[in-house]
Design a protein around this motif. Structure first.
Motif, PDB file in Angstrom:
ATOM      1  N   ARG A 223     -31.533   2.578-102.238  1.00 47.34           N
ATOM      2  CA  ARG A 223     -31.446   1.969-100.907  1.00 47.34           C
ATOM      3  C   ARG A 223     -32.837   1.595-100.400  1.00 47.34           C
ATOM      4  NH1 ARG A 223     -26.348   3.934 -98.318  1.00 47.34           N
ATOM      5  NH2 ARG A 223     -24.840   2.838 -99.606  1.00 47.34           N
TER       6      ARG A 223
ATOM      7  N   ALA B 123     -27.481   5.937 -83.779  1.00 44.97           N
ATOM      8  CA  ALA B 123     -26.273   5.137 -83.974  1.00 44.97           C
ATOM      9  C   ALA B 123     -25.326   5.809 -84.969  1.00 44.97           C
ATOM     10  CB  ALA B 123     -26.641   3.730 -84.452  1.00 44.97           C
TER      11      ALA B 123
ATOM     12  N   ASN C 284     -24.025   2.785 -79.393  1.00 41.53           N
ATOM     13  CA  ASN C 284     -23.223   1.588 -79.085  1.00 41.53           C
ATOM     14  C   ASN C 284     -21.972   1.935 -78.287  1.00 41.53           C
ATOM     15  OD1 ASN C 284     -22.354   2.809 -81.445  1.00 41.53           O
ATOM     16  ND2 ASN C 284     -21.403   0.953 -82.220  1.00 41.53           N
TER      17      ASN C 284
ATOM     18  N   THR D  80     -24.517   0.706 -92.193  1.00 43.47           N
ATOM     19  CA  THR D  80     -24.776   0.501 -90.775  1.00 43.47           C
ATOM     20  C   THR D  80     -26.259   0.228 -90.524  1.00 43.47           C
ATOM     21  OG1 THR D  80     -23.140   2.240 -90.615  1.00 43.47           O
ATOM     22  CG2 THR D  80     -24.043   1.451 -88.586  1.00 43.47           C
TER      23      THR D  80
ATOM     24  N   ARG E 146     -15.108   7.500 -91.318  1.00 47.46           N
ATOM     25  CA  ARG E 146     -15.744   8.157 -92.459  1.00 47.46           C
ATOM     26  C   ARG E 146     -15.541   9.672 -92.388  1.00 47.46           C
ATOM     27  NH1 ARG E 146     -20.081   6.488 -95.495  1.00 47.46           N
ATOM     28  NH2 ARG E 146     -19.298   4.634 -94.513  1.00 47.46           N
TER      29      ARG E 146
ATOM     30  N   GLU F  50     -35.839   6.169 -95.798  1.00 45.23           N
ATOM     31  CA  GLU F  50     -34.678   6.504 -96.637  1.00 45.23           C
ATOM     32  C   GLU F  50     -34.955   7.759 -97.445  1.00 45.23           C
ATOM     33  OE1 GLU F  50     -31.778   6.418 -97.875  1.00 45.23           O
ATOM     34  OE2 GLU F  50     -30.818   4.830 -96.745  1.00 45.23           O
TER      35      GLU F  50
ATOM     36  N   THR G 150     -21.774  -2.819 -85.813  1.00 49.37           N
ATOM     37  CA  THR G 150     -22.671  -1.770 -85.329  1.00 49.37           C
ATOM     38  C   THR G 150     -24.096  -2.292 -85.220  1.00 49.37           C
ATOM     39  OG1 THR G 150     -21.266  -0.195 -86.447  1.00 49.37           O
ATOM     40  CG2 THR G 150     -23.371   0.623 -85.670  1.00 49.37           C
TER      41      THR G 150
ATOM     42  N   HIS H  16     -22.640   8.850 -86.270  1.00 51.50           N
ATOM     43  CA  HIS H  16     -21.404   9.297 -85.617  1.00 51.50           C
ATOM     44  C   HIS H  16     -21.628  10.518 -84.720  1.00 51.50           C
ATOM     45  CE1 HIS H  16     -17.056   9.223 -85.396  1.00 51.50           C
ATOM     46  NE2 HIS H  16     -17.051  10.528 -85.516  1.00 51.50           N
TER      47      HIS H  16
HETATM   48  N1  LIG Z   1     -22.110   3.510 -84.261  1.00 45.73           N
HETATM   49  C1  LIG Z   1     -21.062   3.046 -84.916  1.00 45.73           C
HETATM   50  O1  LIG Z   1     -20.241   2.306 -84.398  1.00 45.73           O
HETATM   51  C2  LIG Z   1     -20.919   3.410 -86.349  1.00 45.73           C
HETATM   52  C3  LIG Z   1     -20.197   2.578 -87.227  1.00 45.73           C
HETATM   53  C4  LIG Z   1     -20.119   2.924 -88.578  1.00 45.73           C
HETATM   54  C5  LIG Z   1     -20.721   4.103 -89.008  1.00 45.73           C
HETATM   55  N2  LIG Z   1     -21.389   4.893 -88.120  1.00 45.73           N
HETATM   56  C6  LIG Z   1     -22.054   6.147 -88.513  1.00 45.73           C
HETATM   57  O2  LIG Z   1     -23.347   5.846 -89.009  1.00 45.73           O
HETATM   58  C7  LIG Z   1     -23.737   6.825 -89.968  1.00 45.73           C
HETATM   59  C8  LIG Z   1     -24.123   6.114 -91.261  1.00 45.73           C
HETATM   60  O3  LIG Z   1     -22.995   5.394 -91.745  1.00 45.73           O
HETATM   61  P1  LIG Z   1     -23.126   4.418 -92.999  1.00 45.73           P
HETATM   62  O4  LIG Z   1     -21.785   3.828 -93.215  1.00 45.73           O
HETATM   63  O5  LIG Z   1     -24.291   3.524 -92.830  1.00 45.73           O
HETATM   64  O6  LIG Z   1     -23.417   5.517 -94.138  1.00 45.73           O
HETATM   65  P2  LIG Z   1     -24.131   5.319 -95.534  1.00 45.73           P
HETATM   66  O7  LIG Z   1     -23.851   6.566 -96.300  1.00 45.73           O
HETATM   67  O8  LIG Z   1     -23.815   3.983 -96.131  1.00 45.73           O
HETATM   68  O9  LIG Z   1     -25.698   5.291 -95.163  1.00 45.73           O
HETATM   69  C9  LIG Z   1     -26.444   6.371 -94.717  1.00 45.73           C
HETATM   70  C10 LIG Z   1     -27.842   6.245 -95.325  1.00 45.73           C
HETATM   71  O10 LIG Z   1     -28.682   7.216 -94.724  1.00 45.73           O
HETATM   72  C11 LIG Z   1     -29.538   7.730 -95.752  1.00 45.73           C
HETATM   73  N3  LIG Z   1     -30.042   9.045 -95.334  1.00 45.73           N
HETATM   74  C12 LIG Z   1     -29.421  10.233 -95.381  1.00 45.73           C
HETATM   75  N4  LIG Z   1     -30.218  11.209 -94.917  1.00 45.73           N
HETATM   76  C13 LIG Z   1     -31.381  10.606 -94.564  1.00 45.73           C
HETATM   77  C14 LIG Z   1     -32.598  11.080 -94.013  1.00 45.73           C
HETATM   78  N5  LIG Z   1     -32.800  12.377 -93.735  1.00 45.73           N
HETATM   79  N6  LIG Z   1     -33.573  10.188 -93.775  1.00 45.73           N
HETATM   80  C15 LIG Z   1     -33.403   8.880 -94.059  1.00 45.73           C
HETATM   81  N7  LIG Z   1     -32.280   8.369 -94.595  1.00 45.73           N
HETATM   82  C16 LIG Z   1     -31.274   9.227 -94.830  1.00 45.73           C
HETATM   83  C17 LIG Z   1     -28.671   7.791 -96.974  1.00 45.73           C
HETATM   84  O11 LIG Z   1     -29.438   7.820 -98.164  1.00 45.73           O
HETATM   85  C18 LIG Z   1     -27.863   6.492 -96.833  1.00 45.73           C
HETATM   86  O12 LIG Z   1     -28.476   5.398 -97.484  1.00 45.73           O
HETATM   87  C19 LIG Z   1     -22.511   7.748 -90.096  1.00 45.73           C
HETATM   88  O13 LIG Z   1     -22.698   8.843 -89.224  1.00 45.73           O
HETATM   89  C20 LIG Z   1     -21.364   6.891 -89.624  1.00 45.73           C
HETATM   90  O14 LIG Z   1     -20.283   7.656 -89.148  1.00 45.73           O
HETATM   91  C21 LIG Z   1     -21.509   4.569 -86.819  1.00 45.73           C
END
Ligand SMILES: NC(=O)c1ccc[n+]([C@@H]2O[C@H](COP(=O)([O-])OP(=O)(O)OC[C@H]3O[C@@H](n4cnc5c(N)ncnc54)[C@H](O)[C@@H]3O)[C@@H](O)[C@H]2O)c1
Length: 372
Positions: free
Chosen positions: A197, A248, A296, A173, A111, A192, A144, A250
């Protein structure tokens, strides 16, 4: 990795990448090796460098032999760039940034890489593998979701049943983490900032509330927002003694470490190898896992091979798509037929058959149109 294996067999027969030079910047692991073998079977010459040299599996690099450029991260990137690839498969977009003017096309796995690429005037098309439906379903939600909890359990040896787990961020995630925590017997609260969402989480049966209220209720907190300082001083001061904090997302900025350090001063102990205990007020000790790094990877072993099987199958088919189609420069979605094919192969590997539309049903669907 049965999906990649079946693609490798087909590539061996059809040779869709004959004479194509593929440059890849990925983790040099056994899973990646399976991707490289599939691409080679398709006729490609593959040059590979490590997206993260610290996780390189030396025996895998040795087994792959020619075309693997190890050592320093930058030197690896430059060696792959010097091999003049036609197609690049990237994890973090740095290789694409080096050579996009000279490429036929590229794919990007992360991402954060896509954010950079969208802000750049690109000289070639890039397929957003990270946003492919098959990738999102398996990698983000189930991969994840499971491996983040795996990391938390390995670091703490907690019994999740009976705990209250607060999931901050209900994206692709976060919903995986929430689902799996519920499956393990925890009560789950979702926090959220996005109304839709939040509504989905509520309709899914989770409690939804602001993080300040959840702070008082949670036993385990998991940030997965992609944002920063999601848990900070005001939350720490309301949490229960013994609360566990894991990230969890990035980057390691979702839990405000500076606030924890500031509040605890020298009242910090290493409670377990991956658990630092911060006494933020007398009698209020918070357990930070893996210094707030992505749990993870820091405490478990990342995604299971079954998840990477699907991600890399998308990569392999995306590489062929780029060779066989002229796309304009810029970031593109992965075509739906690639998702469909990968899903079918994955189902086949699980021994799952599905229904096929009858000709009448196809005809009905084709002719059906919404009323004017
Ligand atoms: N650990 C892993 O293996 C792994 C795998 C995929 C993604 N990620 C990481 O996880 C993070 C999220 O990825 P995603 O694909 O779920 O993104 P996404 O954009 O689908 O979801 C993120 C959510 O967080 C919410 N959000 C933002 N700020 C917030 C806050 N202050 N309080 C509460 N909610 C808030 C957003 O509204 C959104 O719904 C990214 O940093 C991504 O890189 C990690």
């Amino acid at each position: 990795m049965p999906v990649l294996r079946s693609i490798r067999e087909r590539f061996g027969a059809e040779r869709p990448l004959d004479g194509v030079r593929v440059g890849a910047c990925l983790h040099v692991t056994a899973e990646t090796a399976n991707l490289v073998l599939a691409l080679r079977a398709g006729g490609a010459r593959v040059d590979l460098c490590a997206a993260n040299p610290y996780v390189t599996q030396e025996d895998v690099a040795e087994a792959l032999g020619e075309g693997v450029h190890l050592g320093d991260y930058r030197a690896g990137l430059e060696a792959v760039a010097a091999a003049e690839p036609d197609i690049v498969l990237d994890d973090g977009a740095e290789l694409v940034m080096l050579v996009h003017e000279r490429l036929r096309g590229a794919t990007e796995e992360t991402r954060s890489g896509l954010v950079h690429l969208r802000a750049t005037e690109l000289g070639c098309p890039v397929l957003a593998v990270n946003e492919a439906a098959a990738e999102r379903a398996l990698n983000d939600r189930f991969g994840t979701g499971q491996s983040a909890l795996d990391g938390i359990l390995r670091a703490t040896r907690l019994l999740l049943a009976g705990q209250t787990v607060v999931v901050l961020g209900y994206g692709w995630t976060g919903r995986g983490v929430a689902l799996r925590a519920r499956g393990a017997g925890a009560s789950v609260i979702v926090c959220e900032v996005d109304a839709l969402r939040a509504l989905e989480a509520r309709m899914e049966g989770f409690e939804v509330m602001p993080a300040l209220d959840a702070a008082e209720r949670g036993d385990v907190f998991v940030t997965v927002t992609g944002s920063r300082d999601v848990l900070r001083r005001e939350h720490f001061l309301r949490m229960r003694d013994g609360a566990v904090l894991a990230n969890a997302g990035h980057f390691d900025v979702e839990i405000a470490l500076a606030d924890l350090r500031d509040l605890a001063g020298d009242r910090v102990v290493q409670a377990l190898p991956l658990v630092e205990q911060y006494e933020v007020e007398p009698g209020r000790r918070l357990n930070l896992l893996a210094r707030g790094q992505v749990i993870n990877l820091a405490a478990a072993q990342g995604h299971p091979a079954a998840v990477m099987d699907v991600s890399f199958a998308v990569q392999a088919l995306a590489a062929v798509h780029l060779v066989q189609h002229e796309l304009p420069p810029g970031v593109h979605q992965v075509p739906a037929q690639i998702d469909e094919e990968v899903a079918r192969l994955k189902l086949a590997s699980l021994g799952v058959a599905i229904d096929v539309e009858t000709p009448e049903q196809q005809d009905y669907r084709g002719r059906w149109a919404p009323p004017a």
